[in-house]
Design an enzyme around this catalytic site. Sequence first.
Site, PDB file in Angstrom:
ATOM      1  N   PRO A  17       0.794  -1.228   0.000  1.00 15.99           N
ATOM      2  CA  PRO A  17       0.000   0.000   0.000  1.00 15.99           C
ATOM      3  C   PRO A  17       0.825   1.277   0.000  1.00 15.99           C
ATOM      4  CG  PRO A  17      -0.106  -1.095   2.131  1.00 15.99           C
ATOM      5  CD  PRO A  17       0.550  -2.054   1.185  1.00 15.99           C
ATOM      6  N   ASN A  18       0.313   2.233  -0.718  1.00 20.13           N
ATOM      7  CA  ASN A  18       0.846   3.607  -0.808  1.00 20.13           C
ATOM      8  C   ASN A  18       2.131   3.718  -1.628  1.00 20.13           C
ATOM      9  OD1 ASN A  18      -1.224   4.788   0.898  1.00 20.13           O
ATOM     10  ND2 ASN A  18      -0.237   3.715   2.593  1.00 20.13           N
ATOM     11  N   ARG A  25       5.187  10.935  -2.448  1.00 22.41           N
ATOM     12  CA  ARG A  25       4.898  10.576  -1.059  1.00 22.41           C
ATOM     13  C   ARG A  25       6.145  10.777  -0.189  1.00 22.41           C
ATOM     14  NH1 ARG A  25       4.685   4.438   1.254  1.00 22.41           N
ATOM     15  NH2 ARG A  25       4.021   5.008   3.344  1.00 22.41           N
ATOM     16  N   TYR A  30      11.196   8.563   1.429  1.00 21.60           N
ATOM     17  CA  TYR A  30      11.140   7.479   0.443  1.00 21.60           C
ATOM     18  C   TYR A  30      11.850   7.778  -0.880  1.00 21.60           C
ATOM     19  CZ  TYR A  30       7.707   5.726   3.749  1.00 21.60           C
ATOM     20  OH  TYR A  30       7.093   5.289   4.897  1.00 21.60           O
ATOM     21  N   ASN A  81       8.086  -5.521  -0.900  1.00 19.70           N
ATOM     22  CA  ASN A  81       7.981  -4.393   0.015  1.00 19.70           C
ATOM     23  C   ASN A  81       6.508  -4.309   0.372  1.00 19.70           C
ATOM     24  OD1 ASN A  81       7.885  -2.071   1.479  1.00 19.70           O
ATOM     25  ND2 ASN A  81       8.962  -0.795  -0.025  1.00 19.70           N
ATOM     26  N   ALA A  84       3.116  -0.720   4.801  1.00 20.72           N
ATOM     27  CA  ALA A  84       2.606  -0.756   6.183  1.00 20.72           C
ATOM     28  C   ALA A  84       2.119  -2.150   6.583  1.00 20.72           C
ATOM     29  CB  ALA A  84       1.486   0.258   6.336  1.00 20.72           C
ATOM     30  N   HIS A  87       3.996  -4.455   9.038  1.00 17.81           N
ATOM     31  CA  HIS A  87       3.911  -4.335  10.494  1.00 17.81           C
ATOM     32  C   HIS A  87       2.577  -4.818  11.057  1.00 17.81           C
ATOM     33  CE1 HIS A  87       7.244  -1.835   9.355  1.00 17.81           C
ATOM     34  NE2 HIS A  87       6.462  -0.950   8.784  1.00 17.81           N
ATOM     35  N   ASP A  94       1.429 -15.466   6.403  1.00 17.81           N
ATOM     36  CA  ASP A  94       0.959 -16.838   6.209  1.00 17.81           C
ATOM     37  C   ASP A  94       0.955 -17.219   4.725  1.00 17.81           C
ATOM     38  OD1 ASP A  94       0.629 -17.141   8.915  1.00 17.81           O
ATOM     39  OD2 ASP A  94      -1.561 -17.158   8.891  1.00 17.81           O
ATOM     40  N   GLU A 105      12.624  -9.539   1.726  1.00 16.97           N
ATOM     41  CA  GLU A 105      11.860  -8.364   2.161  1.00 16.97           C
ATOM     42  C   GLU A 105      12.723  -7.120   1.994  1.00 16.97           C
ATOM     43  OE1 GLU A 105      10.981  -8.586   6.332  1.00 16.97           O
ATOM     44  OE2 GLU A 105      10.079  -6.587   6.381  1.00 16.97           O
ATOM     45  N   HIS A 107      12.822  -2.619   2.161  1.00 20.10           N
ATOM     46  CA  HIS A 107      12.224  -1.338   2.529  1.00 20.10           C
ATOM     47  C   HIS A 107      13.123  -0.218   2.045  1.00 20.10           C
ATOM     48  CE1 HIS A 107       9.245  -3.309   4.977  1.00 20.10           C
ATOM     49  NE2 HIS A 107      10.220  -4.087   5.425  1.00 20.10           N
ATOM     50  N   LEU A 108      12.494   0.828   1.535  1.00 19.30           N
ATOM     51  CA  LEU A 108      13.259   2.002   1.115  1.00 19.30           C
ATOM     52  C   LEU A 108      13.914   2.671   2.322  1.00 19.30           C
ATOM     53  CD1 LEU A 108      10.372   3.124  -1.158  1.00 19.30           C
ATOM     54  CD2 LEU A 108      12.686   2.813  -2.048  1.00 19.30           C
ATOM     55  N   SER A 109      13.120   2.881   3.363  1.00 26.46           N
ATOM     56  CA  SER A 109      13.631   3.541   4.571  1.00 26.46           C
ATOM     57  C   SER A 109      14.174   2.490   5.538  1.00 26.46           C
ATOM     58  CB  SER A 109      12.505   4.336   5.235  1.00 26.46           C
ATOM     59  OG  SER A 109      11.461   3.462   5.663  1.00 26.46           O
ATOM     60  N   ARG A 114      13.032   4.431  12.655  1.00 28.12           N
ATOM     61  CA  ARG A 114      11.782   5.188  12.608  1.00 28.12           C
ATOM     62  C   ARG A 114      10.898   4.856  13.829  1.00 28.12           C
ATOM     63  NH1 ARG A 114       9.210   4.816   6.909  1.00 28.12           N
ATOM     64  NH2 ARG A 114       8.078   6.602   7.765  1.00 28.12           N
ATOM     65  N   ARG A 118       7.133   0.543  13.530  1.00 28.95           N
ATOM     66  CA  ARG A 118       7.735   0.024  12.292  1.00 28.95           C
ATOM     67  C   ARG A 118       8.869  -0.967  12.571  1.00 28.95           C
ATOM     68  NH1 ARG A 118       5.512   3.509   8.323  1.00 28.95           N
ATOM     69  NH2 ARG A 118       5.144   5.570   9.195  1.00 28.95           N
TER      70      ARG A 118
HETATM   71  C1  DQA Z   1       8.249   1.050   3.848  1.00 30.84           C
HETATM   72  C2  DQA Z   1       8.307   1.264   5.366  1.00 30.84           C
HETATM   73  C3  DQA Z   1       6.939   1.068   6.000  1.00 30.84           C
HETATM   74  O1  DQA Z   1       7.008   1.276   7.401  1.00 30.84           O
HETATM   75  C4  DQA Z   1       5.939   2.041   5.407  1.00 30.84           C
HETATM   76  O2  DQA Z   1       4.654   1.800   5.947  1.00 30.84           O
HETATM   77  C5  DQA Z   1       5.920   1.992   3.918  1.00 30.84           C
HETATM   78  C6  DQA Z   1       7.185   1.919   3.200  1.00 30.84           C
HETATM   79  C7  DQA Z   1       9.594   1.387   3.164  1.00 30.84           C
HETATM   80  O3  DQA Z   1       9.781   0.976   2.035  1.00 30.84           O
HETATM   81  O4  DQA Z   1      10.428   2.077   3.767  1.00 30.84           O
HETATM   82  O5  DQA Z   1       4.877   2.128   3.298  1.00 30.84           O
HETATM   83  O6  DQA Z   1       7.964  -0.309   3.595  1.00 30.84           O
END
Ligand code: DQA
Length: 154
Positions: A17-18, A25, A30, A81, A84, A87, A94, A105, A107-109, A114, A118
């Site tokens: 998502p997002n 964003r 990010y 990725n 959210a 978490h 599953d 897995e 993550h950009l950040s 943080r 997270r």
């Molecule tokens: C994220 C980190 C997550 O905590 C956040 O909700 C995201 C992006 C990252 O790529 O840093 O949507 O997965």
Amino acid sequence: MLNSTLQPLSILALHGPNLNLLGQREPGIYGALTLAEINRLLEEEGFKIQAKVFSVQSNHEGILVDTIHAALGQHHGILINAGAYTHTSVALRDAIAAVNLPTVEVHLSNIYRREDFRHHSYIAPVAIGQISGFGEQSYLLGLQALVNHLRVRS
Ligand code: DQA
């Protein structure tokens, strides 16, 4: 199970998502690249290491679960990725455990620098490993690690 000795490998890059809003964003967190640009970089990196990358993004947990299920017999591994849902989602965890496809897995950040919420990932225990904090490089490093894992294992 797909034969991972065959060239090229097929990798599902799954974005949660997002992440469709990347570029606009919170760019300070990010980065400035759009998801299309990241997918392009993944394709280019995949080309260099003989892996075809298929990218899917969804804001919906059930669609992400369905996409993981559909990866079985279609892809050799998953680069995820989960945004959210990392978490919060036992369902995604599953699904990855159920299909039992090698998963990395990303993550950009750096999620550990943080907010506390997270710091926990439901995905991490069912992933080969996690790369966090390197911006778009997290995806490329994750792809390299996944492909290397698949080649070494086969
Ligand atoms: C994220 C980190 C997550 O905590 C956040 O909700 C995201 C992006 C990252 O790529 O840093 O949507 O997965």
